[in-house]
Design an enzyme around this catalytic site. Structure first.
Site, mmCIF file in Angstrom:
data_model
loop_
_atom_site.group_PDB
_atom_site.id
_atom_site.type_symbol
_atom_site.label_atom_id
_atom_site.label_comp_id
_atom_site.label_asym_id
_atom_site.label_seq_id
_atom_site.Cartn_x
_atom_site.Cartn_y
_atom_site.Cartn_z
ATOM 1 N N ASP A 1 0.987 -1.213 -0.074
ATOM 2 C CA ASP A 1 -0.016 0.095 -0.115
ATOM 3 C C ASP A 1 0.855 1.324 0.034
ATOM 4 O O ASP A 1 1.869 1.262 0.702
ATOM 5 C CB ASP A 1 -1.021 0.026 1.326
ATOM 6 C CG ASP A 1 -1.856 0.984 1.007
ATOM 7 O OD1 ASP A 1 -2.912 1.138 0.261
ATOM 8 O OD2 ASP A 1 -1.846 2.261 1.674
ATOM 9 N N THR A 2 0.639 2.152 -0.942
ATOM 10 C CA THR A 2 1.218 3.423 -1.145
ATOM 11 C C THR A 2 0.647 4.635 -0.546
ATOM 12 O O THR A 2 -0.482 4.684 -1.101
ATOM 13 C CB THR A 2 2.048 3.597 -2.283
ATOM 14 O OG1 THR A 2 2.717 2.410 -2.619
ATOM 15 C CG2 THR A 2 2.850 4.732 -2.696
#
Length: 193
Positions: free
Chosen positions: A77-78
């Site tokens: 996840d960014t």
């Protein structure tokens, strides 16, 4: 180089074309498998690196029923993080323009959390890169949003696209992390399995 992974059926739990490309760059054979409606909310008291690390772990936990003895799940996840605020994926063109306007002329953090999970093991980590944008003019922001449609990207931009070419003044940290997967750190963690 990653012969220790030959015993695993590797699943990349992401639809991101950038993550697929980056993981393939390590020379691994893997399958892409995604689940619908994974909860990506997080406790409001989490800050910075804790947020994507937590979300990547929650994503990996959703795959527990699918994990066999030889399965290795990779989730990520960014987020883009500025002034204590998370810039996720924009909801629409106006949201994307507002995000880029806020990032214009400033330095922000791009943080990617990654989780590796097998039946008996899990490791979560996060990597931070600092990106400084030059001042972006209104017409440049509008051109980018209209022509590149950055609705699947945290912070409403892809560093590997036009906006990165003309807007990124400096970068401290991993370029690939800004794209969505810190492959150098991932490689180190995969070697430990």
């Amino acid at each position: 180089m990653l012969d220790n992974l030959k015993k695993y059926h590797i699943i990349l739990a992401s639809n991101s074309p950038r993550r697929k490309e980056l993981l393939a760059g390590l020379g691994l054979e893997y399958e892409v498998k995604t689940l619908k409606d994974i909860d990506e909310t997080y406790p409001t008291d989490l800050k910075g690196m804790e947020i994507p690390k937590y979300i990547s772990y929650q994503k990996a936990k959703a795959y527990l029923p699918l994990i066999q003895e030889d399965t290795l799940i990779i989730t990520a996840d960014t987020i883009v993080y500025l002034d204590g605020k998370v810039f996720g994926k924009p909801h629409d063109a106006e949201d994307a323009k507002m995000m880029l306007k806020n990032l214009s002329g400033r330095t922000h953090e791009v943080i990617t959390g990654v989780t590796l999970m097998t039946k008996e093991y899990h490791k979560s980590f996060a990597v931070t890169s600092r990106v400084t944008f030059d001042y972006l003019k209104k017409d440049e922001i509008e051109y980018y949003v209209q022509n590149f449609r950055p609705f699947d990207k945290a912070g409403a931009y892809g560093i590997q696209e036009w906006i990165g070419f003309i807007g990124v003044k400096s970068l401290k940290g991993s370029y690939f992390n800004v794209m969505g997967l810190p492959v150098q750190r991932l490689y180190k963690e995969l070697k430990k399995l």
